[in-house]
Design a protein around this motif. Structure first.
Motif, short mmCIF file in Angstrom:
data_model
loop_
_atom_site.label_atom_id
_atom_site.label_comp_id
_atom_site.label_asym_id
_atom_site.label_seq_id
_atom_site.Cartn_x
_atom_site.Cartn_y
_atom_site.Cartn_z
N ASP A 353 0.82 -1.21 0.00
CA ASP A 353 0.00 0.00 0.00
C ASP A 353 0.85 1.26 0.00
O ASP A 353 0.53 2.24 -0.67
CB ASP A 353 -0.89 0.04 1.26
N VAL A 354 1.91 1.22 0.80
CA VAL A 354 2.79 2.40 0.88
C VAL A 354 3.31 2.74 -0.52
O VAL A 354 3.25 3.88 -0.96
CB VAL A 354 3.98 2.13 1.83
N VAL A 355 3.77 1.70 -1.23
CA VAL A 355 4.33 1.93 -2.55
C VAL A 355 3.24 2.40 -3.52
O VAL A 355 3.41 3.37 -4.25
CB VAL A 355 5.01 0.64 -3.07
N GLU A 356 2.10 1.72 -3.47
CA GLU A 356 1.01 2.10 -4.38
C GLU A 356 0.57 3.54 -4.15
O GLU A 356 0.36 4.30 -5.10
CB GLU A 356 -0.19 1.19 -4.16
N ASP A 357 0.42 3.91 -2.89
CA ASP A 357 -0.03 5.28 -2.60
C ASP A 357 0.96 6.31 -3.11
O ASP A 357 0.57 7.34 -3.65
CB ASP A 357 -0.26 5.46 -1.10
N GLN A 359 2.95 5.95 -5.54
CA GLN A 359 2.86 5.98 -7.00
C GLN A 359 1.62 6.75 -7.43
O GLN A 359 1.67 7.57 -8.34
CB GLN A 359 2.80 4.55 -7.56
N ALA A 360 0.51 6.50 -6.73
CA ALA A 360 -0.74 7.16 -7.08
C ALA A 360 -0.62 8.68 -6.92
O ALA A 360 -1.18 9.44 -7.70
CB ALA A 360 -1.88 6.62 -6.22
N ASN A 361 0.13 9.11 -5.91
CA ASN A 361 0.34 10.55 -5.69
C ASN A 361 1.31 11.15 -6.69
O ASN A 361 1.59 12.35 -6.63
CB ASN A 361 0.94 10.81 -4.31
N GLY A 362 1.91 10.30 -7.48
CA GLY A 362 2.91 10.80 -8.43
C GLY A 362 4.25 11.08 -7.77
O GLY A 362 5.15 11.66 -8.38
N LEU A 363 4.42 10.65 -6.53
CA LEU A 363 5.69 10.94 -5.84
C LEU A 363 6.73 9.86 -6.13
O LEU A 363 7.93 10.11 -6.10
CB LEU A 363 5.47 11.05 -4.34
N ALA A 364 6.25 8.64 -6.39
CA ALA A 364 7.19 7.56 -6.70
C ALA A 364 7.09 7.20 -8.18
O ALA A 364 5.99 7.18 -8.73
CB ALA A 364 6.87 6.34 -5.84
N THR A 365 8.24 6.96 -8.77
CA THR A 365 8.23 6.61 -10.20
C THR A 365 9.14 5.42 -10.44
O THR A 365 10.01 5.11 -9.62
CB THR A 365 8.73 7.78 -11.06
N GLU A 366 8.94 4.76 -11.59
CA GLU A 366 9.74 3.60 -11.91
C GLU A 366 11.04 4.04 -12.57
O GLU A 366 11.08 4.97 -13.36
CB GLU A 366 8.97 2.69 -12.84
N SER A 367 12.13 3.38 -12.17
CA SER A 367 13.41 3.68 -12.79
C SER A 367 14.19 2.38 -12.83
O SER A 367 14.46 1.79 -11.77
CB SER A 367 14.12 4.75 -11.95
N ASP A 368 14.52 1.89 -14.02
CA ASP A 368 15.18 0.59 -14.20
C ASP A 368 14.45 -0.54 -13.48
O ASP A 368 15.08 -1.39 -12.85
CB ASP A 368 16.63 0.63 -13.67
N GLY A 389 11.06 -6.94 -6.89
CA GLY A 389 9.83 -6.90 -6.10
C GLY A 389 10.07 -6.78 -4.59
O GLY A 389 9.12 -6.60 -3.83
N ALA A 390 11.33 -6.88 -4.17
CA ALA A 390 11.61 -6.85 -2.72
C ALA A 390 11.45 -5.42 -2.19
O ALA A 390 11.79 -4.46 -2.86
CB ALA A 390 13.02 -7.35 -2.46
N TYR A 391 10.92 -5.34 -0.98
CA TYR A 391 10.81 -4.04 -0.30
C TYR A 391 12.06 -3.80 0.51
O TYR A 391 12.81 -4.72 0.81
CB TYR A 391 9.58 -4.03 0.60
N ALA A 399 6.12 2.81 6.24
CA ALA A 399 4.90 2.17 6.74
C ALA A 399 4.79 2.38 8.25
O ALA A 399 3.70 2.65 8.78
CB ALA A 399 4.92 0.69 6.41
N THR A 400 5.93 2.26 8.94
CA THR A 400 5.95 2.42 10.39
C THR A 400 5.49 3.83 10.77
O THR A 400 4.70 4.01 11.70
CB THR A 400 7.38 2.19 10.92
N LEU A 401 5.98 4.80 10.02
CA LEU A 401 5.63 6.19 10.31
C LEU A 401 4.11 6.39 10.15
O LEU A 401 3.46 6.98 11.02
CB LEU A 401 6.42 7.10 9.38
N ARG A 402 3.58 5.88 9.03
CA ARG A 402 2.13 6.04 8.81
C ARG A 402 1.34 5.38 9.94
O ARG A 402 0.39 5.95 10.47
CB ARG A 402 1.71 5.35 7.49
N PHE A 403 1.78 4.18 10.30
CA PHE A 403 1.09 3.44 11.37
C PHE A 403 1.14 4.21 12.69
O PHE A 403 0.16 4.33 13.41
CB PHE A 403 1.75 2.07 11.52
N ARG A 404 2.31 4.75 13.00
CA ARG A 404 2.46 5.45 14.28
C ARG A 404 1.58 6.70 14.33
O ARG A 404 0.99 7.01 15.36
CB ARG A 404 3.92 5.83 14.51
#
Ligand code: ARG
Length: 665
Positions: A353-357, A359-368, A389-391, A399-404
């Motif tokens: 979810d962290v990664v998807e969000d 990406q959805a916000n346009g903050l994360a992009t694919e590179s190689d 695919g590894a995190y 994720a920890t920050l969001r959870f906290r």
């Protein structure tokens, strides 16, 4: 009672009411320029605002401005009339009545006059956080004791503290023991003796991984050396042909090339030595070349675990409790505990979810093939998902920050983690700002490295980091030699029996390690020296514990307890007369200030400095003021009150450092 803050606020009012300063807008900063005086001859505090302010306003020299400020200062309830010295220092001496009254109040207050925060903050402290599945080592002591002490101090100041041990329970180290178990493990021995057996498996695989890396690196190192040899030869030839100034420059270049070559040769020798060491090792020597792809295989085991592979998950579930027991033993011994130990594994289901969000916000992009957050001000992006695919560690921290934030809604989060992770946290905080998770104050409470006496990171002979438990044992042994030394000058009556010796040695030994660690400015490295740490004199826990025990023994010798002393104070009052009494009382009154400076820069070292200064003031008082044979009953009452208060303040301060006191030593 924060004396310093009180004086600063009085100065602020004075500066604000001086007409000549009306154009200066940051008067509070100038009002803050008050320091405890270095020499009691000049009073207790020194205000240094007049000199810099005189530079900003015309028509006054610093001394004249100091006079203006003093004219507007309302502090007669706290201090004697201030005096102006030198170029414009304002010297302050607390009034005797103020000190006497506050010693009486302090005697009535179990909190030693430390006020509770007017606006309590909710603060999460992330500390200790070892990677389990391998034994804790000396590096873990810092995060554990600094975090523990901050938690204690902030709680005592009235803040709401939530402690969370962010265990590394999901990383490569589990891949290591899973691989080890599958190739070298014997189910029977592991289930009979899990902790040492898993540690052994970890060591074997870790050694073999290092071995393969060294072996694989040899050709590159050798090629590098050939290249550097050629470069140096060319540089030397050029230097020989050059003349004059140019020759000097060329010789320097040749020298530099020579140095590079020696460094590469040293690296080759080190690699060859470590290869030879593994090959001749009685345990792993036979296996050395049988696992050529071990590094990749360990990563594969880890990612199988992350993908939910049934066998690996089952092994993880089986091993984790043992790993936790192992670290729990160390925490018990250190008297450290946590409100939460979620651990990295807890956040695994949230990572996608962290990664998807992002990406959805346009903050994360694919590179190689990898998913990255590109950040201004940083050369490299923050990678949040690798191309396989590894995190990553960073994804878990997001994720920890969001959870906290969602679970606790804190005002501050403190990450008590090694300085070497500085960039990781800078990036984490930058991403947090980008995503609007910035309503919370995020702080990397960083710390330096523990060095051996040779000034290098502390290692055992075989090159592994020194285990934390054996270090604690060594400290307790060293403490035993010091406190149970039969030749000590102070003879205890009755002498300590074996049980008392043991418990005193434990308190002194563990206390010594904590105190020395906390006493250093956390950002700096320090050298580990057990003999110095447990010494009875100097700035050590032993000295502070000894001071406390002395307060107990004085009360015993006079034959009074704390409530007797309180009663005597009710009739006799407290009258500080002797300079050593006064100096001690002043220190005692500064306890609250010391705790606030711990919070100001998250530095328990300020509290250690305070304990030492108080113990020193007590020792001078002891040398100069008789308690047993005081000049009169009234004088004795004042002194007994100081002894009681010193005992309480030192005990409380040590408790906030996580250090036990002993009744006698
Ligand atoms: N387990 C990590 C290590 O040993 C430290 C974790 C610190 N806390 C955090 N939220 N990243 O390096």
């Amino acid at each position: 009672m924060q004396v310093l803050a009180l004086l600063q606020s009085r100065f602020r009012s004075a500066l604000e009411s001086c007409d000549c300063l009306s154009a200066v807008d940051d008067l509070a900063n100038y009002a803050a320029l008050i320091r405890p005086a270095g020499n009691p001859k000049f009073g207790d505090y020194q205000a240094n605002c007049a000199m810099p302010l005189a530079k900003l306003v015309s028509g006054f020299n610093p001394r004249e401005l100091a006079q203006q400020i003093v004219d507007h200062l309302r502090i007669d309830d706290l201090c004697d009339p201030p005096t102006i010295a030198g170029p414009g220092f304002i010297n302050l001496r607390l009034a005797d009545k103020f000190l006497n009254d506050h010693m009486v109040r302090m005697l009535d207050d179990p909190r030693c006059l430390v006020e509770r925060a007017a606006s309590p903050q909710k603060i999460i402290i992330d500390y200790s956080s070892p990677n389990v599945a391998k034994p804790m080592h000396v590096g873990h002591i810092r995060s554990t004791v600094i975090g523990d002490s901050l938690a204690r101090v902030l709680r005592f100041l009235g803040h709401e503290v939530i402690t969370d041990n962010h265990l590394g329970d999901w990383g490569t180290q589990f891949g290591i023991i899973i691989y080890g178990y599958k190739h070298f493990g014997d189910p029977e021995t592991v289930s009979q003796n899990p902790v040492p057996e898993l540690a052994k498996l970890y060591r074997i695989v870790h050694q073999l991984m290092g071995y393969q890396k060294s072996v694989a690196g040899l050709p590159k190192l050798k090629a590098e050396i050939e290249k550097l040899k050629a470069e140096r030869a060319a540089a030397v030839a050029e230097a020989e042909q050059a003349e004059g100034k140019d020759a000097k420059k060329k010789r320097k270049l040749a020298d530099a090339a020579g140095k590079k070559l020696s460094a590469a040769e040293a690296a080759l020798r080190a690699a060859q030595e470590s290869i030879a060491a593994v090959e001749s090792d009685p345990v792993v020597g036979q296996q050395a070349s049988a696992h050529p792809n071990i590094n990749q295989a360990v990563l594969d085991e880890t990612s199988k675990l992350h993908r939910g592979d049934a066998e690996n998950l089952q092994l993880w579930n089986e091993f984790l409790p043992f790993c936790k027991d192992e670290i729990e033993r160390v925490y018990d011994r250190l008297h450290v505990s946590f409100d939460h130990t979620y651990g990295e594994s807890y956040y695994h289901p949230m990572l996608a979810d962290v990664v998807e969000d992002l990406q959805a916000n346009g903050l994360a992009t694919e590179s190689d093939g990898a998913i990255c957050v590109f950040l201004d001000d940083f050369d490299a992006p923050m990678i949040i998902r690798k191309s396989d695919g590894a995190y990553l560690y960073a994804t878990t921290d997001l994720a920890t920050l969001r959870f906290r934030l969602k679970t606790f809604d804190p005002d501050e989060i403190l990450y008590v983690v090694d300085t070497r992770q500085g960039e990781h946290f800078e990036k984490l905080f930058a991403v947090a700002r980008l995503t609007g998770l910035d309503q919370v104050k995020l702080v990397h409470v960083n710390f330096g490295t523990v060095l051996g006496e040779d000034g290098r990171p502390m290692k055992t002979r075989s090159g592994s980091l020194i285990g934390l438990e054996s270090l604690l044992d060594d400290a307790v042994d060293a403490a035993y030699q010091v406190v149970c030394d039969p030749d000590r000058l102070v003879k205890l009556e009755p002498p300590m029996d074996e049980a008392e010796q043991k418990s005193v040695a434990e308190a002194v030994g563990i206390g010594a390690i904590k105190y020395a660690d906390l006493g250093h400015d956390r950002a700096s490295d320090y050298r580990f020296n057990l003999a110095k740490m447990v010494a009875l004199s100097g700035n050590t826990a032993t000295y502070a514990q000894y001071s406390f025990a002395r307060t107990v023994s004085i009360l015993n010798r006079v034959g009074v307890d704390e409530s007797d002393v309180s009663q005597r104070v009710q009739t006799d009052g407290i009258n500080l007369n002797h300079p050593a009494e006064r100096a001690l009382a002043l220190k005692l009154l500064q306890f609250d200030d010391a705790l606030h400076s711990v919070y100001a820069d998250y530095g328990p070292n300020h509290l250690v400095e305070y304990v030492y200064a108080t113990a020193e003031a007590f020792s001078k008082f002891n040398d100069q003021c008789h308690v047993m044979n005081a000049e009169s009953a009234e004088v004795q009452t004042t002194r007994l009150a100081l002894v009681v208060l010193t005992g309480r303040v030192i005990r409380q301060a040590l408790q906030l450092l996580g250090i036990d006191v002993v009744q006698r030593m």
